[in-house]
Design a protein around this motif. Structure first.
Motif, PDB file in Angstrom:
ATOM      1  N   THR A 256      -3.290  57.569   7.839  1.00  0.00           N
ATOM      2  CA  THR A 256      -3.903  58.766   7.105  1.00  0.00           C
ATOM      3  C   THR A 256      -3.581  60.016   8.027  1.00  0.00           C
ATOM      4  O   THR A 256      -3.125  61.063   7.272  1.00  0.00           O
ATOM      5  CB  THR A 256      -5.538  58.701   6.967  1.00  0.00           C
ATOM      6  OG1 THR A 256      -5.885  57.430   6.293  1.00  0.00           O
ATOM      7  CG2 THR A 256      -6.114  60.079   6.078  1.00  0.00           C
ATOM      8  N   SER A 292     -13.805  49.906   5.113  1.00  0.00           N
ATOM      9  CA  SER A 292     -14.333  50.525   3.730  1.00  0.00           C
ATOM     10  C   SER A 292     -13.855  52.044   3.619  1.00  0.00           C
ATOM     11  O   SER A 292     -13.047  52.585   2.860  1.00  0.00           O
ATOM     12  CB  SER A 292     -15.512  50.379   3.056  1.00  0.00           C
ATOM     13  OG  SER A 292     -15.435  48.867   2.984  1.00  0.00           O
ATOM     14  N   ARG A 293     -14.611  52.839   4.692  1.00  0.00           N
ATOM     15  CA  ARG A 293     -14.504  54.285   4.777  1.00  0.00           C
ATOM     16  C   ARG A 293     -13.138  54.728   5.077  1.00  0.00           C
ATOM     17  O   ARG A 293     -12.459  55.727   4.505  1.00  0.00           O
ATOM     18  CB  ARG A 293     -15.223  54.813   5.671  1.00  0.00           C
ATOM     19  CG  ARG A 293     -15.798  56.232   5.808  1.00  0.00           C
ATOM     20  CD  ARG A 293     -16.916  56.453   6.710  1.00  0.00           C
ATOM     21  NE  ARG A 293     -16.851  55.950   8.191  1.00  0.00           N
ATOM     22  CZ  ARG A 293     -17.846  55.234   8.500  1.00  0.00           C
ATOM     23  NH1 ARG A 293     -18.848  54.557   7.616  1.00  0.00           N
ATOM     24  NH2 ARG A 293     -17.675  54.475   9.594  1.00  0.00           N
ATOM     25  N   HIS A 296     -10.898  54.217   1.795  1.00  0.00           N
ATOM     26  CA  HIS A 296     -11.136  55.279   1.117  1.00  0.00           C
ATOM     27  C   HIS A 296     -10.500  56.599   1.392  1.00  0.00           C
ATOM     28  O   HIS A 296      -9.743  57.177   0.434  1.00  0.00           O
ATOM     29  CB  HIS A 296     -12.635  55.761   1.072  1.00  0.00           C
ATOM     30  CG  HIS A 296     -13.025  56.572   0.067  1.00  0.00           C
ATOM     31  ND1 HIS A 296     -13.053  56.572  -1.292  1.00  0.00           N
ATOM     32  CD2 HIS A 296     -13.509  58.137   0.551  1.00  0.00           C
ATOM     33  CE1 HIS A 296     -13.337  57.805  -1.829  1.00  0.00           C
ATOM     34  NE2 HIS A 296     -13.729  58.603  -0.628  1.00  0.00           N
ATOM     35  N   LEU A 299      -6.486  56.253   0.819  1.00  0.00           N
ATOM     36  CA  LEU A 299      -6.121  56.328  -0.476  1.00  0.00           C
ATOM     37  C   LEU A 299      -6.359  57.672  -1.026  1.00  0.00           C
ATOM     38  O   LEU A 299      -5.403  58.036  -2.047  1.00  0.00           O
ATOM     39  CB  LEU A 299      -7.198  55.094  -1.428  1.00  0.00           C
ATOM     40  CG  LEU A 299      -6.977  53.925  -1.285  1.00  0.00           C
ATOM     41  CD1 LEU A 299      -7.988  52.773  -1.929  1.00  0.00           C
ATOM     42  CD2 LEU A 299      -5.390  53.200  -1.361  1.00  0.00           C
ATOM     43  N   CYS A 300      -7.406  58.351  -0.727  1.00  0.00           N
ATOM     44  CA  CYS A 300      -7.360  59.715  -1.227  1.00  0.00           C
ATOM     45  C   CYS A 300      -6.252  60.759  -0.662  1.00  0.00           C
ATOM     46  O   CYS A 300      -5.963  61.393  -1.566  1.00  0.00           O
ATOM     47  CB  CYS A 300      -8.635  60.308  -0.798  1.00  0.00           C
ATOM     48  SG  CYS A 300     -10.199  59.679  -1.440  1.00  0.00           S
TER      49      CYS A 300
END
Length: 302
Positions: A256, A292-293, A296, A299-300
């Protein structure tokens, strides 16, 4: 309880570990495990205690004054006290800024010593490194401008008759210097290779905050740091861990970070597709919360 415990700490010396260790831990959790209204009052109580802040100053300075332990994995009582001190000060920096609390006594730290504690680790235990990185994140987020903390940088050291000459990049990143930034980044990369979960989470968080700080100060420097070819080898090392290795939280957060700063030479469409494939095949309900965080956020960003 904050009054007597904080007053008790102020009467101690750094070597009173048996008494200080549980006391500082109590102060730390009192800040974190309470309501926002009580939290603001707790911060005011602690920051009004001059003796406590003077004691914390002495505790933090012990980080580079004491000799390193013979066993890096062993957390001695002295190291445990240092962890509590760094974590408490990081929290005080955070909440003092949040509530704009009045400061009655400042802390003074040499930035070079703090950075060297991470760069030249000298067998420091993992938990101590994590605690110091929490402090580094706090000061980076506040742009080294906290009213609680006085940073002694390379141009403000005691006894200096005149500022040392610096490059335009150093001037933009003040009080950091370019060489310190690159030394810190390389050290953080090396720590990630250890694949210790607690350490990995702290290292990635510190890298994220560091690059954000650099981007505000000098976008070219931030993009240069984020696109270093060594990051690609680091990712290759981290991904060499069997199946579903892309869904490890530290890997997702690194990906990310590289996406956010457009490091196309580090992460390609192939890696992005592989993460999406692994996510599609995974049972999302069974993923750990950290994963999961991180997924997320990835993906954002995509």
């Amino acid at each position: 309880l904050l009054f007597p415990v904080s007053n008790l700490c102020g009467k101690c010396r750094p070597r009173d570990t048996d008494l200080l260790q549980p006391s500082l831990n109590f102060l730390y959790w009192s800040l974190h495990q309470t309501t926002p209204c009580s939290q603001q009052r707790a911060v005011a109580v602690l920051l009004s205690n001059v003796s406590l802040l003077e004691l914390l100053q002495k505790v933090l300075e012990c980080t580079w004054l004491r000799s390193p332990p013979s066993e890096p994995a062993f957390l001695s009582s002295e190291d445990a006290l240092l962890c509590s001190g760094w974590l408490l000060v990081a929290s005080l920096l955070l909440y003092q800024h949040r509530y704009n609390t009045e400061v009655h006594q400042t802390l003074s730290l040499d930035l070079t010593e703090v950075l060297n504690a991470v760069i030249f680790r000298k067998k420091k235990p993992v938990l101590l490194l994590v605690s110091i990185m929490q402090f580094l994140r706090a000061v980076l987020r506040q742009n080294f401008s906290s009213s609680l903390l006085v940073i002694i940088g390379q141009n403000t050291a005691q006894g200096a008759t005149q500022p040392q000459p610096s490059s335009p990049q150093d001037a933009a990143l003040h009080p950091l210097a370019m060489r310190q930034v690159f030394s810190l980044v390389v050290s953080l990369q090396n720590l990630l290779v250890h694949k210790d979960l607690l350490l990995s989470q702290a290292v990635v968080a510190c890298l994220e905050t560091l690059v954000e700080y650099l981007y505000v100060k000098n976008q070219d420097v931030a993009l240069h740091v984020a696109s270093q070819p060594w990051h690609q080898f680091l990712l290759f090392t981290l991904l060499n861990g069997g199946q579903k290795s892309f869904l490890r939280p530290e890997v997702l957060r690194l990906m990310t970070l590289f996406l956010r700063y457009q490091s196309s030479n580090i992460i390609s469409q192939k890696e992005i597709s592989q993460i999406l494939q692994e996510a599609a095949e995974a049972n999302l309900a069974e993923l750990p919360e950290a994963t999961s965080r991180a997924l997320h956020l990835f993906l954002c960003q995509v």
